[in-house]
Enzyme design. Sequence first.
Site, short mmCIF file in Angstrom:
data_model
loop_
_atom_site.label_atom_id
_atom_site.label_comp_id
_atom_site.label_asym_id
_atom_site.label_seq_id
_atom_site.Cartn_x
_atom_site.Cartn_y
_atom_site.Cartn_z
N GLU A 1 -42.59 21.07 -85.40
CA GLU A 1 -42.37 22.40 -84.83
C GLU A 1 -42.74 22.46 -83.35
O GLU A 1 -42.30 23.35 -82.64
CB GLU A 1 -43.20 23.46 -85.59
CG GLU A 1 -42.51 23.97 -86.83
CD GLU A 1 -43.11 25.26 -87.38
OE1 GLU A 1 -44.20 25.67 -86.95
OE2 GLU A 1 -42.49 25.85 -88.27
N HIS B 1 -43.88 0.98 -102.81
CA HIS B 1 -42.96 0.77 -103.93
C HIS B 1 -41.77 1.72 -103.86
O HIS B 1 -41.02 1.84 -104.82
CB HIS B 1 -43.72 0.96 -105.25
CG HIS B 1 -44.80 -0.06 -105.43
ND1 HIS B 1 -44.69 -1.14 -106.28
CD2 HIS B 1 -46.01 -0.18 -104.82
CE1 HIS B 1 -45.79 -1.86 -106.21
NE2 HIS B 1 -46.60 -1.31 -105.32
N LYS C 1 -34.65 32.91 -90.81
CA LYS C 1 -35.28 34.16 -91.26
C LYS C 1 -34.33 35.33 -91.05
O LYS C 1 -34.18 36.20 -91.92
CB LYS C 1 -36.56 34.43 -90.44
CG LYS C 1 -37.70 33.49 -90.76
CD LYS C 1 -38.95 33.97 -90.06
CE LYS C 1 -40.02 32.91 -90.06
NZ LYS C 1 -41.11 33.19 -89.15
O1 PA5 Z 1 -46.74 27.27 -86.92
C1 PA5 Z 1 -46.31 28.38 -87.19
O2 PA5 Z 1 -46.45 29.33 -86.41
C2 PA5 Z 1 -45.63 28.65 -88.50
O3 PA5 Z 1 -45.57 27.54 -89.32
C3 PA5 Z 1 -46.35 29.75 -89.26
O4 PA5 Z 1 -47.65 29.33 -89.56
C4 PA5 Z 1 -45.62 30.14 -90.54
O5 PA5 Z 1 -44.29 30.47 -90.24
C5 PA5 Z 1 -46.29 31.32 -91.21
O6 PA5 Z 1 -46.34 32.42 -90.34
P1 PA5 Z 1 -47.31 33.61 -90.62
O7 PA5 Z 1 -48.71 33.11 -90.56
O8 PA5 Z 1 -47.02 34.59 -89.53
O9 PA5 Z 1 -46.98 34.15 -91.98
#
Ligand code: PA5
Length: 463
Positions: A318, A339, A454
Amino acid sequence: MVTIKYNPAGVFLPEHGITPSQLAALSRPLLEARDEVLADAQLWTDGVEVGPEKQPLDAGFHLLPDRLLQELHVLGEKSEVGRIKKTADRLAQELSSVVVLGIGGSYMGARALLEACCHPFYNEVAPTLRNNRPRIYFEGNNVDNDAVHGLLDLLQSDTRRWGIAVISKSGGTLETAAALRIFLRELAESVGNDARKLADSVVPVTGKTGKLADLSAALGCQEVYEVPDGVGGRFSVLSAVGLLPAAIIGLDIEKLLAGAAAMNEHFAHAEPGKNVVLDYVGVCHLMETERGCTTRILSTWGKRLEAFGFWYDQLLAESVGKAEQGALPLTVVNTRDLHSRGQQHQEGVRDKLITNVVVEQPGRPPLEIGASDRDQDGLNSLAHKTLPNVLSAALAGTNQAYREDNRPTADLIVPKLDEFVMGQLLQMMMLATVLEGRLIGINPYGQPGVEAYKKNMNAILRG
Ligand code: PA5
């Protein structure tokens, strides 16, 4: 004092590898990138408004461990760490199980800590073997009907009280919010719709404002923890997001923070060649740019670091998987995956850098294979060898096989798995990720690409 070591010897190969002088030549750009990362942390701490080229600047994670420890020192029980411990101890006394609801950065760090530092059968063993702490389950990290049913079955069959730690920075993530509705409904029923008991059994961790903050107030939750501003989800493991679940399962969160603070100190001052963060990033970067190793295998030896690997997969993917750049992170667990994926790593496309994560000391006494009157399996000749001996031989044999075919490997060596070391390891990887982002000119913060699904999902659901 940093106890993690990084050994890149296995990437210095005559073919398909790099040379020590190439790595040395990268020192200057690495040091410049480090200066930028350190300056980012300072800018963030000073609350300086940054220009658009730096936005978002979620550098709040960097000095967070130092700040929390300092606050603990000054305010004791009233500090955030003190309050988290108090809440966790209360929950441990009152509840038999806690369901942690959260997705992505809001749960993966906690899971990594559970697997690395607790009994491997934490939920199943007798309560005394988990220091009488509550069982812990992770949900709200998917929308899997059958998995949720399964957990509800389990909770309904327990006559004792259970509770919820719901973690969402935005407070609006659909997976977590939907799960919260379902589990809240069930929890309300299980406490006879007693509003006070319900509020006491739910601990939210969320941003200052948002839907979850509103819901927490409406429920009357007394203990609500904040995801600090400027700390992105995948960088939030050392905030209440990871600290609350860690404290619930009885981990020493002060040690976790101390390990991270030690890594900060090391990162800021150690020179290239002696700095695990700079050296790790330098090797990964050169192997990618010079040798096309766009797949980074985090090869964990033993079972306890698999969830840490998944946490890292998210962190790297990310953070730098943007603008058609960024290596592909992939976690494997050996010897298990020798394996399954081993064949491809040995003879497949030469696009992989393998980083072994090796834990030097097992947490429990080494188990011997032992002698047997019947020796049909032929193992009597290995009777005095232990499982750690076999694991070490497998690692050495695998590294040798890769070396003989000029397949690059490096070793990240951790002395043992405890809170201090995990604090170092988590902070090391977060620093490495932002350092790499600055090195290649990619903003490591924010995840604009995640928004597309989303938006579509919501439109489809509500359309
Ligand atoms: O790194 C990030 O920002 C995301 O992976 C969030 O942690 C994830 O989308 C969850 O978001 P939130 O904590 O707002 O529910």
